[in-house]
Design an enzyme around this catalytic site. Structure first.
Site, short mmCIF file in Angstrom:
data_model
loop_
_atom_site.label_atom_id
_atom_site.label_comp_id
_atom_site.label_asym_id
_atom_site.label_seq_id
_atom_site.Cartn_x
_atom_site.Cartn_y
_atom_site.Cartn_z
N LYS A 1 7.87 -24.42 112.17
CA LYS A 1 6.59 -23.90 112.20
C LYS A 1 6.11 -23.85 113.69
O LYS A 1 6.47 -24.87 114.63
CB LYS A 1 5.64 -25.41 111.72
CG LYS A 1 4.10 -25.37 112.09
CD LYS A 1 3.55 -26.68 111.36
CE LYS A 1 1.96 -26.53 111.67
NZ LYS A 1 1.42 -27.95 111.38
N GLY B 1 6.76 -48.69 102.97
CA GLY B 1 8.06 -47.75 103.10
C GLY B 1 7.57 -46.09 102.96
O GLY B 1 8.32 -45.38 102.47
N VAL C 1 2.16 -36.84 100.51
CA VAL C 1 1.64 -35.59 100.99
C VAL C 1 1.88 -35.90 102.74
O VAL C 1 2.21 -36.90 102.87
CB VAL C 1 0.05 -35.20 100.71
CG1 VAL C 1 -0.03 -34.53 99.43
CG2 VAL C 1 -0.70 -36.56 100.98
N SER D 1 6.80 -52.20 98.21
CA SER D 1 6.70 -52.44 96.91
C SER D 1 7.11 -51.50 95.86
O SER D 1 7.17 -50.25 96.03
CB SER D 1 4.92 -52.46 96.72
OG SER D 1 4.83 -52.29 95.36
N LEU E 1 -1.66 -44.27 107.68
CA LEU E 1 -2.97 -44.48 107.02
C LEU E 1 -3.73 -45.57 107.26
O LEU E 1 -5.01 -45.85 107.18
CB LEU E 1 -2.71 -43.84 105.70
CG LEU E 1 -2.24 -42.46 105.57
CD1 LEU E 1 -1.81 -42.24 104.21
CD2 LEU E 1 -3.01 -41.38 106.18
N VAL F 1 3.72 -57.68 98.49
CA VAL F 1 3.08 -58.52 98.97
C VAL F 1 1.78 -58.68 98.52
O VAL F 1 0.75 -57.98 98.13
CB VAL F 1 2.80 -58.09 100.48
CG1 VAL F 1 1.72 -59.18 101.53
CG2 VAL F 1 4.00 -58.19 101.33
N ILE G 1 3.93 -49.86 94.13
CA ILE G 1 3.04 -49.14 94.61
C ILE G 1 3.61 -48.04 95.49
O ILE G 1 4.49 -48.10 96.24
CB ILE G 1 2.10 -49.97 95.84
CG1 ILE G 1 1.55 -51.10 95.20
CG2 ILE G 1 0.93 -49.15 96.56
CD1 ILE G 1 1.05 -52.40 96.26
N PRO H 1 -1.37 -21.33 118.34
CA PRO H 1 -0.22 -21.41 118.40
C PRO H 1 0.17 -22.42 119.04
O PRO H 1 -0.61 -23.22 119.84
CB PRO H 1 -0.03 -20.06 119.32
CG PRO H 1 -1.48 -20.07 120.12
CD PRO H 1 -2.31 -20.77 119.41
N THR I 1 -2.08 -33.84 112.15
CA THR I 1 -1.64 -34.54 113.63
C THR I 1 -1.29 -35.98 113.00
O THR I 1 -1.02 -36.79 114.06
CB THR I 1 -2.93 -34.86 114.33
OG1 THR I 1 -4.08 -35.02 113.45
CG2 THR I 1 -3.38 -33.45 115.09
C1 FAD Z 1 -4.33 -34.59 101.72
C2 FAD Z 1 -3.43 -35.11 102.76
C3 FAD Z 1 -2.86 -34.17 103.44
C4 FAD Z 1 -1.75 -34.55 104.63
N1 FAD Z 1 -1.39 -33.75 105.21
C5 FAD Z 1 -0.56 -34.15 106.40
C6 FAD Z 1 -0.08 -33.21 107.03
O1 FAD Z 1 0.18 -31.92 106.80
N2 FAD Z 1 0.66 -33.76 108.28
C7 FAD Z 1 0.67 -35.01 108.59
O2 FAD Z 1 1.29 -35.33 109.70
N3 FAD Z 1 0.07 -35.93 107.88
C8 FAD Z 1 -0.52 -35.54 106.73
N4 FAD Z 1 -1.28 -36.39 105.81
C9 FAD Z 1 -1.17 -37.97 106.28
C10 FAD Z 1 0.34 -38.26 105.84
O3 FAD Z 1 0.31 -38.14 104.42
C11 FAD Z 1 0.50 -39.88 106.18
O4 FAD Z 1 0.14 -39.85 107.53
C12 FAD Z 1 2.00 -40.05 106.09
O5 FAD Z 1 2.27 -39.73 104.76
C13 FAD Z 1 2.06 -41.58 106.28
O6 FAD Z 1 1.74 -42.25 104.94
P1 FAD Z 1 1.62 -43.94 105.17
O7 FAD Z 1 3.23 -44.33 105.42
O8 FAD Z 1 0.69 -44.71 106.24
O9 FAD Z 1 1.10 -44.50 103.82
P2 FAD Z 1 1.90 -44.40 102.30
O10 FAD Z 1 2.65 -43.03 102.03
O11 FAD Z 1 0.49 -44.48 101.46
O12 FAD Z 1 2.84 -45.52 102.13
C14 FAD Z 1 2.27 -46.92 101.91
C15 FAD Z 1 3.63 -47.67 101.75
O13 FAD Z 1 2.94 -49.06 101.72
C16 FAD Z 1 3.46 -50.04 100.65
N5 FAD Z 1 2.59 -50.96 100.22
C17 FAD Z 1 1.41 -50.81 100.12
N6 FAD Z 1 0.78 -52.01 99.64
C18 FAD Z 1 1.91 -52.94 99.80
C19 FAD Z 1 2.00 -54.24 99.21
N7 FAD Z 1 1.04 -55.01 98.93
N8 FAD Z 1 3.33 -54.64 99.19
C20 FAD Z 1 4.41 -54.06 99.83
N9 FAD Z 1 4.18 -52.61 99.63
C21 FAD Z 1 3.02 -52.25 99.89
C22 FAD Z 1 3.65 -48.64 99.61
O14 FAD Z 1 4.77 -49.06 98.44
C23 FAD Z 1 4.33 -47.57 100.31
O15 FAD Z 1 5.78 -47.66 100.68
C24 FAD Z 1 -2.09 -36.03 104.84
C25 FAD Z 1 -2.68 -36.86 104.07
C26 FAD Z 1 -3.53 -36.61 103.32
C27 FAD Z 1 -4.30 -37.28 102.21
#
Ligand code: FAD
Length: 502
Positions: free
Chosen positions: A79, A13, A48, A40, A334, A186, A43, A99, A345
């Site tokens: 932006k 989520g 960010v 979860s 990610l 999970v 977790i 830009p 991006t």
């Molecule tokens: C330093 C940094 C800067 C960034 N800056 C940018 C930016 O400026 N612009 C941009 O577009 N992107 C940026 N990103 C990337 C951006 O943060 C991610 O792409 C975005 O937040 C999506 O993350 P996510 O949902 O894939 O993962 P997460 O936010 O890590 O979410 C993972 C989810 O999975 C759940 N989960 C994990 N394991 C389990 C399990 N076993 N059971 C149940 N649930 C589970 C967790 O509870 C959580 O809800 C940046 C990343 C970093 C590291």
């Protein structure tokens, strides 16, 4: 469509999970899909990711959300580009804007291409990109990119936002669209005899079964990487950063619609303006500096050496999985990969992955018929972003640390980026090369030209010769005047944000 109702389970989520849920619920509305998002309670999300590229506006349009509904709630700002500071030491080129393009730029871009091309050939013409694009002027004057009705031109723009609040907002929208939410962790992923995911087991004792599983579990890649063992292709050889330290600072009285990216000794720092605070982060390489030293350098950069403001430290890995859609699992966010945040991006990649997946799944009548085309397309997009970002580091003229020296002399770059750089250094027009190398699929020609000219990849000033009348065919004062007059059409950034709250 097959007769039985298709069940989709989205694991995670974070922003990726909720963008996926919204797109699927919108595109598959009334198609008999049953979508559940599992998150979860233990977790957390990465928390960010506060800057976007222009396609996020398209996402909000598709899911039917207005700016006045989501922006105030997420403390969002506009932006129109990224200002890069101190990435280059070349006189006159220590700062430039990448830009987002505006329709009126079509009148000034030819002058940019003409001047910069001839400057590369040794003619002394204005070749800094900041003189040619409307976005740069909007940043200078702190204007919002929303066009009034009597200025009928498209202005591409993205946003800055609080990622935690955006996730919560999107969760509510998705739930209204019928997405079910389950709070559970999970613990096990069971496979069937064909190697497909059969079911997920949770710590709470439940079994979750679906036809399609979406892995949005973040860097852990619980389904795609851990269970299905899809290999991860690292790009750490060409992108050295693997760490970040993050904290918020107070907002200033007025702020321009841009992200600022300032190169420091072992990486770069972002500054992202939200309506209630600035988000700041220092992205660096742990191979070259330890965490404590990096945090000290960052605090010094922000003038916060003596402040007790709490910092958060993060680790990340750069690269992508070999297949984004494997068996009955789609990886989004990610879990599918990350090419460091320099050009913000990642969310765009999420949106593109899900949109193209839905297209491929629909076209194949809900089978994996178009899986290979889909995977090739998404991988191509990742690789094009990677090359553009690697280019920022490879062409640096900084040499004030081992980090910058290693970046500037790094030979482990892709053949496609090497071809572009060779073409540029040979004084050629890189348009065809970008097409041949399929590098224009994400950043267009003009972005590549801004990157290379903005960092001053030109012959030294002393080698330039005056141009003849033909070379000087574009008058800079005409261009400045055109841009100045276009800018008269926009409200101040603050005023426009205020209007959204009324
Ligand atoms: C330093 C940094 C800067 C960034 N800056 C940018 C930016 O400026 N612009 C941009 O577009 N992107 C940026 N990103 C990337 C951006 O943060 C991610 O792409 C975005 O937040 C999506 O993350 P996510 O949902 O894939 O993962 P997460 O936010 O890590 O979410 C993972 C989810 O999975 C759940 N989960 C994990 N394991 C389990 C399990 N076993 N059971 C149940 N649930 C589970 C967790 O509870 C959580 O809800 C940046 C990343 C970093 C590291």
């Amino acid at each position: 469509m097959n007769d039985h109702k298709k069940r989709v389970v989205i694991l995670g989520g974070g922003t990726a999970g909720w963008i996926t849920a919204n797109l699927m619920a919108t595109h598959w509305k009334d198609k008999g899909f049953d979508i559940t998002l599992v998150e979860s309670p233990d977790i957390g999300i990465i928390g960010v990711g506060e800057g976007s590229t222009p396609p996020l506006k398209g996402f909000m349009d598709v899911i039917g959300v207005k700016e006045s509904e989501w922006m105030p709630e997420c403390n969002a700002t506009y932006k129109v580009g990224i200002t890069f500071k101190d990435w280059s030491t070349k006189p006159g080129f220590t700062e430039y804007v990448h830009p987002f393009l505006a329709q009126p730029d079509q009148f000034t871009a030819p002058a940019f291409f003409h001047n910069s091309f001839l400057r590369r050939k040794g003619v002394d013409l204005e070749g800094h990109p900041d003189h040619f694009f409307l976005a740069t002027e909007m940043i200078r004057q702190k204007l919002a990119p929303v066009t009034p009705e009597n200025f009928p031109f498209e202005i591409a723009y993205g946003y800055h936002f609080d990622s935690g609040l955006l996730g919560k907002f999107l969760a509510r929208v998705a739930e209204k669209k019928g997405v079910k939410y389950k709070s559970a962790t999970v613990t096990d992923v069971l496979l069937d005899t064909q190697g497909n995911i059969d079911c997920l087991k949770t710590a709470e004792g439940e079994t979750l079964k679906a036809d399609l599983y979406v892995d949005s579990s973040g860097f852990r890649g619980q389904l795609i990487q851990q269970a299905l063992k899809v290999p991860f292709q690292s790009c750490a050889e060409s992108l050295f950063n693997d760490s970040a330290v993050v904290f918020a600072t107070e907002q200033e009285e007025s702020y321009a619609p841009h992200t600022i990216s300032t190169a420091l000794k072992y990486g770069w720092a972002w500054k992202i303006p939200l309506t209630n605070r600035n988000g700041n982060g220092y992205v660096y390489s742990s191979r070259f500096v330890d965490d404590d030293k990096a945090e000290t350098e960052f605090r010094q950069h922000l003038g916060l050496l003596d402040s007790d403001v709490e910092a958060r430290r993060l680790k990340f890995k750069v690269g992508r999985v070999e297949q984004h859609w494997a068996k009955n699992c789609l990886a989004v966010g990610l879990s599918q990969g990350f090419i460091e945040p320099l050009e913000a991006t990642a969310l765009d990649m999420v949106q593109e992955t899900v949109t193209r997946f839905i297209e491929a799944y629909n076209n194949g009548n809900y089978t994996d018929k178009y899986r290979k085309e889909f995977n090739d397309r998404i991988s191509g997009r990742f690789d094009a972003v990677r090359d553009y970002i690697v280019c920022h580091y490879r062409i640096t003229s900084r040499s004030d640390s081992d980090y910058w020296i290693a970046n500037g002399s790094n030979e482990k770059i892709s053949p496609s980026l090497r071809a572009i750089l060779m073409s540029w250094m040979a004084g050629k027009n890189i348009t065809d090369e970008l097409l041949d190398q399929k590098l224009d699929v994400y950043f267009p020609n003009v972005s590549w030209n801004c990157l290379l000219t903005g960092k001053g990849i030109y012959p030294p000033q002393e080698q330039l010769r005056p141009g003849n009348e033909l070379a000087n065919k574009y008058k800079m004062e005409d261009i400045h005047e055109f841009i100045r007059r276009c800018a008269l059409n926009f409200k101040s950034h603050q005023e426009q944000l205020q209007l959204l709250r009324q």
